[in-house]
Design an enzyme around this catalytic site. Structure first.
Site: not given
Lengths: 59, 425
Positions: B380, B90, B112
């Site tokens: 990930s 991210k 968010e």
């Protein structure tokens, strides 16, 4: 000059079917020219807390 | 592989309230201005520096030799994206968008978050770049991802628990849009998934594609080209970045893994591309495949992993599934948990629960392919953040006893704190 007409907004089925119809009739009787009726949606991202609440109850 | 005017085949678009249109057009102009200026001293050089110094790129590509030997099929490689700063992919996008916000002169960031990984990454990026940050997070997710909430606050972010709707990621997105409609003059909305109104899906893919480019170069160092890539798909940010260099090629096979949850019944999973639960809809500013009820309301979802617990899928992934370039599978809660334990024991690597869904599918794929073939799975995220979910399942008694002792210690501390000043304890 043309008088300004009044438009009101309702969330369908809020607080329930008969309550919503009564509110619509009262709005028209009180001089509302246009009635905008919103279909309740689970994710009303463009609306504030009042309409969110009405959608949650009306849906 | 950019969108065509914001569309990927039939999906995508920009379905937003009029009030937000100008803000989004402004971001679009700034984004393409920034990334096209390849020789620009500013944006790209700064991004490259932060990738190296702050994120810790490149992340390693691990040859999973024990797995490959144990399963007796193809060779498996693990892209260790969870070793990126803040524990997941991210941060690649959060740094990119926050840098863009700064270049545009914006003074505040909102985001968010579902699992908390995007919120955490954005909070870290904002601390690094000196921008105030507000993170909207469903109240259910606040509870199941407490470690991330605590760390976001440590980074100086304000975390707002969202109490509306199902109190998960989708409601956090609604609340962030609500904030943005009133604050866009000075505020930039950093979206973390490969979804939302155009140009967000293009922007997120662009910033995440560094993952796929690294994998391609790292495999070349092993003297290999991939036969299959496997990634989990919630909104799809890790998958689209990982697959990006290969989207226009015919090989390798690209496999996206959705949350199979507790089972195939409606409300028990978050599978949009497999099974019967999903159809075309428009939610959160974009058109794609969503889990909807018969009435067209957004359906309930479930996954053990907060990051996959979302009713929609990024429009480009939906289009690639429709065209057949992407294959979709699903892994259940149980299979993800088993994969997490498998890789911990055999490779010394703890997958995040989201990524463990890809791990589960990779195990099956490796088994079914012949020796010498090359499979890469994207880890990930790493699993530290999931301790409060995995510990009660994997060691319930010890965990409960530990929590009781912690509570008792806290209560005793409180009794101690109420002793009036001046008195000895």
């Amino acid at each position: 000059m043309k008088p300004i007409t009044l438009m009101a907004h309702l969330v369908a089925n809020y607080p329930d079917t008969s309550g919503c119809l009564a509110a619509a009739e009262a709005l028209v009787d009180a001089g509302t020219a246009y009635l905008e009726v919103q279909i309740p949606f689970s994710d009303p991202s463009a609306d504030g807390s009042s309409i969110m609440h009405a959608c949650a109850c009306g849906g | 592989m950019n969108s065509d005017q914001g569309y990927f085949g039939p999906y995508g678009g920009r379905y937003v309230p009029e009030v937000l249109l100008r803000a989004i057009e402004e971001i679009e102009a700034a984004f393409y201005g920034a990334i096209r200026a390849i020789n620009d001293e500013g944006f790209n050089r700064e991004l490259e520096r932060l990738r190296h110094e702050f994120i810790g790129r490149p992340t390693p590509l691990l040859y999973a030799e024990h797995t490959s030997k144990l399963l007796g099929g193809a060779d498996l490689f693990i892209k260790m994206e969870g070793l990126a700063h803040t524990g997941a992919h991210k941060i690649n996008n959060a740094i990119g968008q926050a840098l863009l916000a700064k270049r545009m002169g914006k003074k505040r960031i909102i985001a968010e978050t579902g699992a908390g990984q995007h919120g955490l990454a954005t909070a870290a990026a904002c601390a690094k770049l000196g921008l105030p940050c507000t993170v909207y997070m469903g109240a259910v997710d606040v509870d199941r991802q407490q470690p991330n909430v605590a760390t976001m606050e440590l980074f100086g972010a304000q975390v707002v628990p969202v109490q509306s709707g199902s109190r998960t990621l989708k409601d956090a997105i609604n609340e962030a849009f609500r904030d943005w409609a009133a604050s866009f003059e000075d505020t930039f909305y950093v979206i973390g998934s490969a979804l939302g109104p155009a140009p967000y899906p293009d922007m997120v893919r662009t910033f995440q594609s560094v993952v796929g480019r690294e994998v391609k170069a790292q495999l070349a160092e092993f003297g290999r080209t991939p036969d299959a890539l496997v990634a989990c798909v919630g909104g799809g940010s890790n998958a689209i970045g990982f697959f990006e260099p290969y989207l226009n090629e015919e090989v390798p096979r690209l496999i996206g893994v959705e949350a199979g949850g507790r089972g195939p019944e409606p409300g028990n999973h978050a599978a949009r591309m497999t099974g019967e639960g999903a159809r075309t809809g428009i939610v959160h500013g974009y058109k794609s495949r969503f889990l909807l009820t018969e009435d067209g309301q957004v359906g309930q979802t479930h996954s053990i992993s907060a990051g996959l617990d979302y009713p929609g899928i990024g429009p480009q992934l939906a289009a690639l599934g429709r065209s057949g370039r992407l294959e979709f599978r699903r892994a259940t809660d149980r299979e993800a948990l088993e994969a997490l334990q498998f890789f911990a024991r055999n490779e010394g690597v703890v997958f995040a629960l989201e990524s463990a869904h890809a791990g589960a599918a990779a195990i099956n794929l490796v088994r079914s392919l012949p020796k010498g073939k090359t499979v890469v799975v994207n880890m990930s995220g790493r699993g530290d953040k999931d301790l409060f979910i995995t510990a009660p399942l994997l060691r319930p008694r010890e965990w409960e006893a530990f929590l009781r002792r912690e509570l008792e210690a806290l209560e005793q501390q409180r009794v101690g704190d109420t002793v009036p000043a001046g008195e000895t304890r």
